[in-house]
Design an enzyme around this catalytic site. Structure first.
Site, PDB file in Angstrom:
ATOM      1  N   TRP A 192     -53.945  -6.333 -17.956  1.00 52.36           N
ATOM      2  CA  TRP A 192     -52.991  -5.223 -17.860  1.00 52.36           C
ATOM      3  C   TRP A 192     -51.886  -5.660 -16.887  1.00 52.36           C
ATOM      4  CZ3 TRP A 192     -53.274  -1.056 -13.724  1.00 52.36           C
ATOM      5  CH2 TRP A 192     -52.333  -0.048 -13.962  1.00 52.36           C
ATOM      6  N   ASP A 273     -62.434  -2.703 -12.950  1.00 49.62           N
ATOM      7  CA  ASP A 273     -61.424  -1.702 -13.261  1.00 49.62           C
ATOM      8  C   ASP A 273     -61.961  -0.921 -14.467  1.00 49.62           C
ATOM      9  OD1 ASP A 273     -59.267  -0.180 -13.935  1.00 49.62           O
ATOM     10  OD2 ASP A 273     -57.854  -1.830 -14.180  1.00 49.62           O
ATOM     11  N   LYS A 309     -57.372   8.666 -19.352  1.00 51.03           N
ATOM     12  CA  LYS A 309     -57.644   8.596 -20.787  1.00 51.03           C
ATOM     13  C   LYS A 309     -58.817   9.465 -21.203  1.00 51.03           C
ATOM     14  CE  LYS A 309     -56.226   5.062 -19.471  1.00 51.03           C
ATOM     15  NZ  LYS A 309     -55.236   4.628 -18.468  1.00 51.03           N
TER      16      LYS A 309
HETATM   17  N1  PLA Z   1     -56.351  -0.125 -15.481  1.00 53.57           N
HETATM   18  C1  PLA Z   1     -56.137  -0.442 -16.753  1.00 53.57           C
HETATM   19  C2  PLA Z   1     -56.874  -1.593 -17.338  1.00 53.57           C
HETATM   20  C3  PLA Z   1     -55.230   0.303 -17.517  1.00 53.57           C
HETATM   21  O1  PLA Z   1     -55.034  -0.024 -18.786  1.00 53.57           O
HETATM   22  C4  PLA Z   1     -54.546   1.375 -16.922  1.00 53.57           C
HETATM   23  C5  PLA Z   1     -53.541   2.180 -17.701  1.00 53.57           C
HETATM   24  C6  PLA Z   1     -54.843   1.678 -15.590  1.00 53.57           C
HETATM   25  C7  PLA Z   1     -55.756   0.896 -14.900  1.00 53.57           C
HETATM   26  C8  PLA Z   1     -54.202   2.778 -14.822  1.00 53.57           C
HETATM   27  O2  PLA Z   1     -54.106   4.006 -15.364  1.00 53.57           O
HETATM   28  P1  PLA Z   1     -53.936   5.277 -14.444  1.00 53.57           P
HETATM   29  O3  PLA Z   1     -53.220   4.877 -13.216  1.00 53.57           O
HETATM   30  O4  PLA Z   1     -53.189   6.249 -15.266  1.00 53.57           O
HETATM   31  O5  PLA Z   1     -55.320   5.734 -14.160  1.00 53.57           O
HETATM   32  N2  PLA Z   1     -52.817   1.503 -18.678  1.00 53.57           N
HETATM   33  C9  PLA Z   1     -51.899   2.215 -19.591  1.00 53.57           C
HETATM   34  C10 PLA Z   1     -50.814   2.962 -18.848  1.00 53.57           C
HETATM   35  C11 PLA Z   1     -52.664   3.226 -20.421  1.00 53.57           C
HETATM   36  C12 PLA Z   1     -50.030   2.172 -17.841  1.00 53.57           C
HETATM   37  O6  PLA Z   1     -49.626   1.032 -18.076  1.00 53.57           O
HETATM   38  O7  PLA Z   1     -49.833   2.734 -16.748  1.00 53.57           O
HETATM   39  C13 PLA Z   1     -51.317   1.157 -20.546  1.00 53.57           C
HETATM   40  O8  PLA Z   1     -50.564   1.545 -21.436  1.00 53.57           O
HETATM   41  O9  PLA Z   1     -51.653  -0.020 -20.393  1.00 53.57           O
END
Ligand code: PLA
Length: 464
Positions: A192, A273, A309
């Site tokens: 991510w 995570d 989510k």
């Molecule tokens: N960790 C991972 C692996 C994630 O994919 C995301 C969210 C988070 C943490 C953090 O989300 P939060 O802070 O809302 O709890 N990833 C999303 C959104 C869904 C983003 O990038 O913020 C994504 O589209 O990858």
């Protein structure tokens, strides 16, 4: 001779410059290198004061002149571009946010019920303690480790409510920076995108371990193990608890066991995570199996949690940081330091989402209803995954094997499209997605699968 001064007046803060500085054409307003040049000073008004000649210059120069434009965020920036597109076929598969079959955002029924309860009770808005809502911290640890996990009874888990997954990860990064200086965090390649930002901002060094093998469109398990083995002893190993983002590829239970073996051998510290518990398989317990396997081995570990989510609480910013320690005493000390780190960053966390989670998980009827809704959401994603695969296979006559889509789990599919192909998806087909080829299936409907398949086939075969 009386010296000549320029007094610069504008809506921006004014500054006085000696003629020498002015003639150099540049003057620093800030030590950060903020500067302006002569052409921008306009107009010059010459006044007299105390027998000296002064010029008052109105300037259009900002004190923030030295700040350059930041690039759009690779994930959240996609939503901004999507909003600006007026084409009716447009699809937002960028951010991982659940949509209904009609592609509308979804507020879970259990969330509405929990909010009604909160209104009925007339709860106040007093500050929470720095560590967050006690009832939330209790249920979040239980949900993660299992309510009957002896670690909880033995008080070996330091749990602090965080600003969702991101804020919780950032807090843990601050803990690492302060108490394990120099230790590096190993992150998967790819991961991510925000993981790198978080550790960079916290000044925690990181390096990557192999994870994705483009040849098999699967896990590079040998590479992963080799890289974790090769890392300096005592490194933190960041692992996605389930539904790896962006690849959708998770290790098997046997592979998790082997990963735990090398982490133990090398005295590394696992750092999970968990952003998708219950959202990958539809089962909260199944999706926590990786974390529980490590915890059962008696390892100390870190786990960030998010309710964005699985409870659809994206904007409530509710999550937690859990640190499993070898003793209750160590857990108490760690928790005290997490609070110390949180206080100057955001003082204390927001209450609304914490109460929702505590109400839902703490009430057996609501808890069961939540599990059913989560299964429904996970099920809808599985259905579009299947339909997308079927559409691709039916339409693409090249013989390409698209079955990797079915092997991936969670809200994303890693299509294997490169940057140029992903750009074609957006520019030609109005399909908004991240440039690494990831699509969020949570933003896809059954009705749009054929259109998406056409877009993917065109981009894959006609753009190199
Ligand atoms: N960790 C991972 C692996 C994630 O994919 C995301 C969210 C988070 C943490 C953090 O989300 P939060 O802070 O809302 O709890 N990833 C999303 C959104 C869904 C983003 O990038 O913020 C994504 O589209 O990858």
């Amino acid at each position: 001779m009386a010296s000549t001064m320029l007094s610069l007046a504008s809506s921006a803060p004014s500054a006085s410059l000696s003629m020498h500085e002015f003639h150099k054409g540049k003057a620093n307003l800030w030590s950060s290198g903020l500067s302006f040049n002569r052409e921008k000073i306009n107009p010059l008004i010459i006044t007299k004061s105390f027998g000296r000649t002064s010029m008052v210059a109105a300037v259009n120069v900002s004190r923030f002149e030295g700040i350059t434009m930041a690039p759009p965020d690779p994930i959240l920036g996609v939503s901004e571009a999507f909003k600006a597109d007026t084409n009716e076929m447009k699809l937002n598969l960028g951010v991982g946010a659940y949509r209904t079959e009609e592609l509308h955002p979804y507020v879970l029924n259990v969330v509405k019920k929990a909010e009604n309860l909160m209104l009925e009770r007339g709860e106040n808005k007093e500050y929470l303690p720095i560590e967050g809502l006690a009832a939330f911290n209790k249920v979040t640890a239980e949900l993660l480790f299992g309510a009957d996990n002896p670690l909880i009874e033995q008080q070996k888990v330091a749990t602090v409510q965080g600003l969702s997954g991101t804020g919780s990860l950032r807090l843990a990064a601050a803990l690492i920076e302060r108490y394990s200086p120099g230790a590096q965090v190993l992150i998967s390649s790819p991961t991510w995108g925000n993981h790198k930002n978080i550790f960079n901002d916290a000044r925690v060094p990181w390096s990557e371990y192999r994870y994705y093998d483009p040849r098999t469109v699967g896990l590079d398990f040998e590479g992963m193990i080799a890289d974790i083995k090769a890392a300096p002893e005592g490194s933190f190993v960041l692992l996605h608890g389930c539904a790896h983002n962006p690849t959708g590829i998770d290790p098997t239970p046997e592979q998790w066991g082997k990963i735990a073996d090398v982490i133990q051998e090398k005295n590394h510290i696992p750092f999970f995570d968990v952003a998708y518990q219950g959202f990958a398989s539809g089962s909260l317990d199944e999706d926590a199996a990786s974390v529980r396997l490590f915890a059962a081995r008696g390892l100390e570990l870190l786990v960030a949690q998010s309710y964005s989510k699985n409870l659809g609480l994206y904007a409530e910013r509710i999550g937690a940081m859990n640190v499993v320690c070898a003793s209750a005493d160590a857990a108490a000390r760690v928790k005290s330091q997490l609070k110390r780190l949180a206080r100057p960053m955001y003082s204390n966390p927001p209450i609304h989402g914490a109460r929702i989670v505590a109400n839902v998980v703490g009430d057996p009827a609501l808890f069961n209803e939540w599990k059913a809704e989560m299964e429904m959401m996970a099920g809808r994603i599985k259905n579009v995954r299947q339909k997308l695969y079927d559409s691709l296979t039916a339409k693409d006559k090249s013989g390409k094997d698209w079955s990797f889509i079915l092997k991936q789990i969670g809200m994303f599919s890693f299509t294997g499209l490169n940057k140029a192909q992903s750009e074609n998806m957006t520019n030609k087909w109005h399909v908004y997605m991240t440039k690494d080829g990831r699509i969020s299936l949570a933003g896809l409907s059954l009705a749009k699968c054929e259109y998406l398949a056409d877009a993917i086939i065109d981009s894959f075969h006609n753009v190199s």
